[in-house]
Design a protein around this motif. Structure first.
Motif, mmCIF file in Angstrom:
data_model
loop_
_atom_site.group_PDB
_atom_site.id
_atom_site.type_symbol
_atom_site.label_atom_id
_atom_site.label_comp_id
_atom_site.label_asym_id
_atom_site.label_seq_id
_atom_site.Cartn_x
_atom_site.Cartn_y
_atom_site.Cartn_z
ATOM 1 N N ASP A 39 40.364 40.245 77.043
ATOM 2 C CA ASP A 39 39.801 41.659 76.756
ATOM 3 C C ASP A 39 40.391 42.729 77.627
ATOM 4 O O ASP A 39 41.044 42.618 78.125
ATOM 5 C CB ASP A 39 38.162 41.277 76.936
ATOM 6 C CG ASP A 39 38.007 40.731 78.200
ATOM 7 O OD1 ASP A 39 38.297 41.345 79.219
ATOM 8 O OD2 ASP A 39 37.268 39.724 78.482
ATOM 9 N N GLU A 40 39.678 43.667 77.664
ATOM 10 C CA GLU A 40 40.098 45.079 78.332
ATOM 11 C C GLU A 40 39.190 45.020 79.547
ATOM 12 O O GLU A 40 39.160 46.130 80.166
ATOM 13 C CB GLU A 40 39.804 46.189 77.131
ATOM 14 C CG GLU A 40 40.768 46.088 76.150
ATOM 15 C CD GLU A 40 42.142 46.150 76.393
ATOM 16 O OE1 GLU A 40 42.515 46.991 77.384
ATOM 17 O OE2 GLU A 40 42.973 45.375 75.735
ATOM 18 N N GLY A 41 38.808 43.794 80.033
ATOM 19 C CA GLY A 41 38.155 43.890 81.270
ATOM 20 C C GLY A 41 38.772 44.146 82.592
ATOM 21 O O GLY A 41 40.105 43.981 82.286
ATOM 22 N N CYS A 65 42.727 44.873 92.240
ATOM 23 C CA CYS A 65 42.157 44.806 90.851
ATOM 24 C C CYS A 65 43.209 45.452 89.694
ATOM 25 O O CYS A 65 43.818 46.650 90.253
ATOM 26 C CB CYS A 65 40.960 45.261 90.465
ATOM 27 S SG CYS A 65 39.665 44.634 91.685
ATOM 28 N N ALA A 66 43.442 45.033 88.565
ATOM 29 C CA ALA A 66 44.066 45.768 87.602
ATOM 30 C C ALA A 66 43.150 45.915 86.414
ATOM 31 O O ALA A 66 42.393 44.935 85.790
ATOM 32 C CB ALA A 66 45.095 44.522 87.015
ATOM 33 N N SER A 67 42.793 47.207 85.895
ATOM 34 C CA SER A 67 42.030 47.671 85.039
ATOM 35 C C SER A 67 42.699 48.549 84.086
ATOM 36 O O SER A 67 43.596 49.245 84.603
ATOM 37 C CB SER A 67 40.743 48.146 85.772
ATOM 38 O OG SER A 67 39.814 48.894 84.981
ATOM 39 N N ALA A 73 32.806 47.873 74.376
ATOM 40 C CA ALA A 73 32.258 46.465 73.706
ATOM 41 C C ALA A 73 30.862 46.240 74.474
ATOM 42 O O ALA A 73 30.519 46.848 75.599
ATOM 43 C CB ALA A 73 33.336 45.399 74.246
ATOM 44 N N SER A 74 30.201 45.262 73.807
ATOM 45 C CA SER A 74 29.026 44.795 74.775
ATOM 46 C C SER A 74 29.305 44.056 75.824
ATOM 47 O O SER A 74 30.234 43.354 75.821
ATOM 48 C CB SER A 74 28.052 44.170 73.680
ATOM 49 O OG SER A 74 27.756 44.806 72.635
ATOM 50 N N ILE A 104 33.964 53.304 86.343
ATOM 51 C CA ILE A 104 33.337 52.477 85.388
ATOM 52 C C ILE A 104 34.253 51.368 84.933
ATOM 53 O O ILE A 104 35.053 51.622 84.259
ATOM 54 C CB ILE A 104 32.632 53.181 84.257
ATOM 55 C CG1 ILE A 104 31.680 54.027 84.938
ATOM 56 C CG2 ILE A 104 31.748 52.211 83.586
ATOM 57 C CD1 ILE A 104 30.829 55.259 83.858
ATOM 58 N N ASP A 105 34.024 49.901 85.164
ATOM 59 C CA ASP A 105 34.910 48.901 84.951
ATOM 60 C C ASP A 105 34.147 47.879 83.858
ATOM 61 O O ASP A 105 32.873 47.665 84.309
ATOM 62 C CB ASP A 105 35.451 48.338 85.908
ATOM 63 C CG ASP A 105 36.456 49.116 86.880
ATOM 64 O OD1 ASP A 105 37.359 49.417 86.250
ATOM 65 O OD2 ASP A 105 35.960 49.346 87.864
#
Length: 862
Positions: free
Chosen positions: A675-677, A701-703, A745-746, A854-855
């Motif tokens: 996912d894109e998390g 972290c990679a985001s 996304a939820s 915001i992640d």
């Protein structure tokens, strides 16, 4: 502290190590007993009615009752002459048993004298004024209190609270209560408003990154408050209970709002009392405490659980409602502690858990957290037995941390702290580990005797109060008559051995003596007595009648208890049954309980300067690897790192889960995320031959998330300094920041602020910036929490606050608001703080704020 596969090998090598406490007995006829020595050799010495000695390496301490009527009469108070000789010279101390305080008669002059020494130390800490250079410009402050120690002439929250929890209230309950109340405060009058209601809470002392909520162990005060209540006269308790309950309630409610992380189900904050960053945490936290502020410590969570239960207890004692609320929180917390901190391989709870979403258990262990978990029933019988058998102990005693950290000076690291040893002894009693209990008791006796006082701490292999090791020498600070060390020694005698407890308005007598220790201390005696113990203002003499034969293993416990000649049903009774006009007589018939000897995890080394490289790997963990560099591409994430020692293997964690246990070539390719998390990584390294593992590396972290723009609620524009747009020194009580966010996304999201806070140094102060955050996504209920922004160690640097986790549904837009929170500078009591900002100069809860981040975290709870 310890455990892993190495322990089974290394400790087996030292199974023959013998603690060297030569506690002499005084049978009716002069007798010979065996004295163990560090080299395992034994020699015979003689004792007489009025002398005893302890030998340890090059040190020899003897004690003699001074001649004269008071010295010769067993029913009268004595004066003891201590004499110490060592390679460093000779010293003496004279100690008298004061009127109105408890004393013991055991037939063992050294045992009786050391108890008297501890009572004398406690009385030396009784003062009418206190002072500290950081308060009131160093001028005295009136307080009929206990000071913390010879070198610490102030009252500190955790020190006084642990001391009282260990039984200091038995010596002077009114002074103990005064000391506790000195550490409470209301809100400064100028801050009270429609948002800031009047509350009275416990003060968290100055500390890492600007104090609370980087450190949150102030709640140990609540345990102490409920303890001291039991020692007050019955007619005083209702009013005091109501006052203490109000403070406890306001404190736990405030911590629920600002220290509890509902996403993790745990309280954030530094490990209790281990507040010198790199002593217990990775060395890189020396200048970065955001990791500590975001993490979850075993000991601190255990303290919060105890505080919640005791707050419920105080609610019932004061006739207030609300007990069920706090008991429910406590039950939930106990489940999470057991689910998230226990390590099967080590057989113990880990010391701390790093921040979500990359919540990785430390491979370190602290004796205080483990002991409290056993004492307060968080660990079940199986876990308790495992902890007691796996935690390491040297011939000198148990270190407070395991494993030790190389290249870190001796203080918490490489150290024995007697008050923690006393808690471990209480845990050994609960877990019925008599072999360990005997050795812990001997460590406490030896430390007090060799120092002629109850010292703050000792080096962990030699029990020296100063161990020379170049730049690592220590303990760095060491004070005589350290209050919680004094209380720890008293607790060994009063609580563990004689089993005296005051709880829920009852006097309980549950003595416990490890058999081998009883033989060493009291062999040949039929009776050992504690005199003039005060229970709610009424005096008790408690005599233990020992059996004639003592088994070589197991322990002695109560078979029957009588009060003033009448046999009791059970071992507890109401203080109302005590006669106020004369001393009450409690007699306990002890019985032996045989058991199979339990394992002890021994550290078989006597001096850390003499260790071979292989032996060092059995004591000292490898250093943390350097932080990994993570680069996200369409093909996944590429990580690189450095700083691996040749004998170690690297472990890589992603979002709290192990990615590999043996990474090679200082490089790893991770598969694409589903996912894109966010993907957060950290590294540890482990010695292959001993299993000791390093603290964690810095997280990387990679985001795909971008910074979210912030706007001021009052329209205040941001300014630019050094090319960085920011709200400068933002955070007055009336100010608000807003951020609009549309999730993709939820699931769960983490909100954090990019900030700079230079209102104090990295190691102390009271101005950690704390703000409340709310999130409202569409028509869903508002979610609330907080973020903390500790002091930063390097000028010009930026940090990321602790995270606020909130849940979003679908792609419904969310609005987040940041408003004023609370920090210690808001308390009236800190108006006397003159050691930094936020004190006498006025409350301060501000920071430079650059952006919000915001992640996307995950679709479910951890």
């Amino acid at each position: 502290m310890p455990g892993l596969n190495i322990r089974k090998r290394a400790f087996a090598l030292g199974a023959a190590a013998v603690l060297a406490v030569s506690a002499l007995t005084r049978p009716a006829l002069a007798a010979q007993i065996l004295i163990g020595r560090p080299d395992g050799a034994v020699r015979r010495v003689k004792s007489d009615e009025h002398a005893g000695d302890i030998r340890w390496r090059d040190q020899h301490v003897s004690v003699r009752v001074q001649s004269g009527a008071a010295g010769q009469n067993e029913g009268m108070r004595r004066t003891y002459q201590f004499s110490k000789t060592s390679d460093g010279g000779h010293s003496d101390r004279l100690v008298s048993e004061p009127a109105g305080k408890p004393y013991v008669r055991s037939g063992n002059v050294m045992f009786d004298a050391l108890f008297a020494l501890s009572v004398a130390d406690a009385m030396l800490d009784e003062v009418a004024q206190i002072r500290d250079d950081s308060f009131n410009k160093g001028q005295p402050i009136d307080c009929v209190c206990f000071q913390t120690g010879e070198k610490w002439p102030y009252v500190w929250t955790r020190d006084i609270s642990y001391s009282i929890d260990l039984g200091l209230a038995a010596i002077d309950p009114k002074r103990a209560l005064n000391s506790l109340l000195f550490k409470t405060s209301g809100v400064r009058a100028e801050l009270l408003s429609a948002r800031f209601k009047p509350v009275t809470v416990v003060a968290q002392d100055t500390g890492s990154g600007g104090s609370w909520p980087v450190s949150t162990d102030r709640v140990v005060w609540i345990a102490a408050a409920s303890d001291v209540l039991e020692y007050l006269p019955a007619h005083e308790r209702p009013a005091v209970a109501a006052k203490l309950y109000a403070i406890a309630r306001d404190t736990v409610e405030q911590d629920r709002a600002f220290a509890f992380d509902s996403y993790a189900g745990l309280y954030r904050g530094e490990t209790s009392f281990l507040d010198w960053r790199e002593q217990n945490y990775p060395a890189w936290t020396r200048n970065d405490v955001a990791y500590i502020a975001s993490s979850y410590a075993l000991s601190t969570n255990v303290l919060h659980l105890i505080a919640l239960r005791r707050t419920a207890q105080l609610a019932r004692a004061s006739g207030a409602t609300g007990a069920s609320r706090y008991l429910r929180w406590a039950d939930d917390l106990q489940r999470v502690i057991n689910a998230r901190f226990w390590q099967d391989q080590a057989g113990m709870y880990a010391s701390y858990l790093s921040a979500e979403p990359n919540a990785v258990l430390s491979n370190s262990y602290d004796l205080l957290g483990l002991s409290l978990a056993i004492i307060h029933g968080i660990a079940d019988e199986k876990k308790s037995r495992s902890i007691l058998q796996h935690y390491p102990i040297s011939a000198a005693g148990p270190p407070v941390l395991w494993p030790e950290q190389a290249e870190i000076a001796i203080y918490h690291n490489r150290a024995i702290w007697p008050f923690v040893t006393a808690y471990a002894l209480r845990a050994a009693k609960i877990g019925k580990h008599s072999e360990l209990g005997g050795e812990l008791a001997q460590s406490l006796m030896r430390g007090a005797a060799l120092s002629l006082s109850n010292m703050e701490n000792f080096e962990f292999l030699t029990q020296e109060i100063r161990f020379e090791d170049g730049a690592l020498s220590g303990p760095v600070i060491n004070s005589a008559r350290q209050l919680w060390s004094v209380a720890g020694y008293l607790n060994m005698v009063l609580d563990t051995f004689w089993g005296l407890e005051l709880h829920d308005g009852q006097v309980s007598i549950k003595p416990w003596l490890p058999s081998r220790l009883a033989h060493l201390l009291f062999g040949g005696q039929r009776f050992v007595s504690l005199h003039d113990f005060s229970a709610g203002g009424k005096l008790l003499n408690v005599t233990l009648e020992l059996p004639q034969g003592l088994p070589s293993t197991g322990w002695l416990e109560a078979q029957s208890v009588s009060l003033n000649g009448r046999t009791l049903k059970g071992s507890a009774f109401s203080p109302n049954r005590l006669r106020p006009d004369r001393v009450n007589d409690v007699r306990v018939t002890m019985r032996p309980v045989a058991s199979v000897a339990q394992a002890i995890a021994r550290t078989p080394f006597g001096n850390s300067r003499d260790l071979t490289p292989a032996q060092r790997r059995a004591v000292f963990a490898p250093p943390s690897p350097s932080a990994a560099q993570a680069k996200r591409t369409d093909g996944g994430v590429t990580m690189t790192w450095q700083g691996i020692v040749p004998e170690a293997r690297v472990q890589v964690y992603r979002n709290g889960l192990p990615l590999t246990a043996d990474a090679a070539d200082e490089r790893l390719e991770d598969a694409p995320m589903s996912d894109e998390g966010i993907a957060c990584y950290s590294l540890t390294q482990r010695f292959e031959d001993t299993g000791l593992t390093s603290p964690s590396s810095r997280e990387t972290c990679a985001s795909t998330a971008a910074d979210s723009e912030l706007t001021a609620g009052d329209g205040t524009p941001s300014g630019a300094i050094d090319g960085v747009a920011r709200f400068v020194d933002w955070g007055l009580p009336s100010q608000e920041l807003r951020s609009s966010f549309t999730p993709h996304a939820s699931g769960w999201y983490r909100f954090a602020l990019k900030y700079a806070n230079f209102h104090g140094p990295i190691n102390t102060g009271i101005t950690a910036t704390v703000k409340t955050v709310t999130a409202r996504c569409g028509g869903e209920a508002e979610q609330s929490g907080s973020v903390a922004m500790p002091h930063l160690g390097e000028a010009g640097s930026w940090g990321l606050s602790t995270g606020f986790f909130f849940k979003a549904s679908g792609t419904t837009a969310c609005e987040l608001r940041v408003r004023d929170g609370f920090n210690m500078s808001y308390l009236e009591s800190f108006a006397r703080y003159t050691g930094g900002q936020g004190g006498q100069t006025g409350p301060l809860n501000r920071a430079d704020i650059a952006a919000a981040q915001i992640d996307f975290i995950s679709g479910a709870n951890p």
